[in-house]
Write a protein that holds these residues in place. Sequence first.
Motif, PDB file in Angstrom:
ATOM      1  N   UNK A  23       0.831  -1.199   0.000  1.00 56.05           N
ATOM      2  CA  UNK A  23       0.000   0.000   0.000  1.00 56.05           C
ATOM      3  C   UNK A  23       0.870   1.255   0.000  1.00 56.05           C
ATOM      4  N   UNK A  24       1.922   1.266   0.798  1.00 59.74           N
ATOM      5  CA  UNK A  24       2.834   2.411   0.808  1.00 59.74           C
ATOM      6  C   UNK A  24       3.473   2.600  -0.571  1.00 59.74           C
ATOM      7  N   UNK A  25       3.848   1.513  -1.203  1.00 66.63           N
ATOM      8  CA  UNK A  25       4.419   1.600  -2.550  1.00 66.63           C
ATOM      9  C   UNK A  25       3.434   2.251  -3.522  1.00 66.63           C
ATOM     10  N   UNK A  26       2.160   1.835  -3.449  1.00 66.98           N
ATOM     11  CA  UNK A  26       1.132   2.434  -4.306  1.00 66.98           C
ATOM     12  C   UNK A  26       0.926   3.909  -3.978  1.00 66.98           C
ATOM     13  N   UNK A  27       0.914   4.249  -2.702  1.00 68.55           N
ATOM     14  CA  UNK A  27       0.769   5.655  -2.307  1.00 68.55           C
ATOM     15  C   UNK A  27       1.922   6.499  -2.846  1.00 68.55           C
ATOM     16  N   UNK A  28       3.122   5.965  -2.808  1.00 73.26           N
ATOM     17  CA  UNK A  28       4.278   6.699  -3.324  1.00 73.26           C
ATOM     18  C   UNK A  28       4.178   6.884  -4.837  1.00 73.26           C
ATOM     19  N   UNK A  29       3.686   5.863  -5.552  1.00 67.49           N
ATOM     20  CA  UNK A  29       3.479   6.015  -6.992  1.00 67.49           C
ATOM     21  C   UNK A  29       2.396   7.055  -7.276  1.00 67.49           C
ATOM     22  N   UNK A  30       1.334   7.040  -6.475  1.00 66.47           N
ATOM     23  CA  UNK A  30       0.259   8.024  -6.637  1.00 66.47           C
ATOM     24  C   UNK A  30       0.800   9.433  -6.382  1.00 66.47           C
ATOM     25  N   UNK A  31       1.615   9.583  -5.345  1.00 73.18           N
ATOM     26  CA  UNK A  31       2.196  10.892  -5.025  1.00 73.18           C
ATOM     27  C   UNK A  31       3.063  11.394  -6.174  1.00 73.18           C
ATOM     28  N   UNK A  32       3.824  10.518  -6.784  1.00 73.84           N
ATOM     29  CA  UNK A  32       4.651  10.910  -7.927  1.00 73.84           C
ATOM     30  C   UNK A  32       3.777  11.384  -9.089  1.00 73.84           C
ATOM     31  N   UNK A  33       2.697  10.648  -9.359  1.00 77.72           N
ATOM     32  CA  UNK A  33       1.777  11.036 -10.432  1.00 77.72           C
ATOM     33  C   UNK A  33       1.094  12.360 -10.104  1.00 77.72           C
ATOM     34  N   UNK A  34       0.696  12.542  -8.854  1.00 71.97           N
ATOM     35  CA  UNK A  34       0.044  13.779  -8.419  1.00 71.97           C
ATOM     36  C   UNK A  34       1.008  14.954  -8.570  1.00 71.97           C
ATOM     37  N   UNK A  35       2.246  14.759  -8.159  1.00 71.91           N
ATOM     38  CA  UNK A  35       3.257  15.815  -8.276  1.00 71.91           C
ATOM     39  C   UNK A  35       3.448  16.216  -9.731  1.00 71.91           C
ATOM     40  N   UNK A  36       3.505  15.231 -10.603  1.00 77.54           N
ATOM     41  CA  UNK A  36       3.693  15.504 -12.019  1.00 77.54           C
ATOM     42  C   UNK A  36       2.486  16.227 -12.611  1.00 77.54           C
ATOM     43  N   UNK A  37       1.295  15.795 -12.239  1.00 77.65           N
ATOM     44  CA  UNK A  37       0.077  16.387 -12.802  1.00 77.65           C
ATOM     45  C   UNK A  37      -0.142  17.818 -12.346  1.00 77.65           C
ATOM     46  N   UNK A  38       0.192  18.120 -11.083  1.00 74.49           N
ATOM     47  CA  UNK A  38      -0.115  19.437 -10.529  1.00 74.49           C
ATOM     48  C   UNK A  38       1.098  20.346 -10.406  1.00 74.49           C
ATOM     49  N   UNK A  39       2.281  19.848 -10.774  1.00 73.81           N
ATOM     50  CA  UNK A  39       3.476  20.684 -10.766  1.00 73.81           C
ATOM     51  C   UNK A  39       3.938  21.113  -9.397  1.00 73.81           C
ATOM     52  N   UNK A  40       3.523  20.397  -8.370  1.00 74.08           N
ATOM     53  CA  UNK A  40       3.925  20.698  -6.994  1.00 74.08           C
ATOM     54  C   UNK A  40       4.384  19.400  -6.352  1.00 74.08           C
ATOM     55  N   UNK A  41       5.625  19.360  -5.877  1.00 72.94           N
ATOM     56  CA  UNK A  41       6.171  18.143  -5.298  1.00 72.94           C
ATOM     57  C   UNK A  41       5.468  17.826  -3.973  1.00 72.94           C
ATOM     58  N   UNK A  42       4.881  16.629  -3.869  1.00 73.50           N
ATOM     59  CA  UNK A  42       4.166  16.215  -2.673  1.00 73.50           C
ATOM     60  C   UNK A  42       4.502  14.754  -2.403  1.00 73.50           C
TER      61      UNK A  42
END
Length: 69
Positions: free
Chosen positions: A26-45
């Motif tokens: 689950x943590x691995x998936x959350x980290x992948x989601x965070x990377x995708x979110x960062x890329x989509x919104x241009x803000x590192x999270x």
Amino acid sequence: MATKLRLGPLPKVRQVKVTVQMPQALLDDLERYAAAHSQEHGENVDALTLIPYMLERFMASDRGFKKVK
């Protein structure tokens, strides 16, 4: 990545700290989601920042919880 994520840009709010345990997968998936979110919104999270917003969105869309609330 042309996929539109369900979680939009994050608002600035006061935070409190909570400790949780979860499976590594689950943590691995959350980290992948965070990377995708960062890329989509241009803000590192990071994944930990996203968890409360994901839970908030989940509870807001839960019909059973709305009835209890």
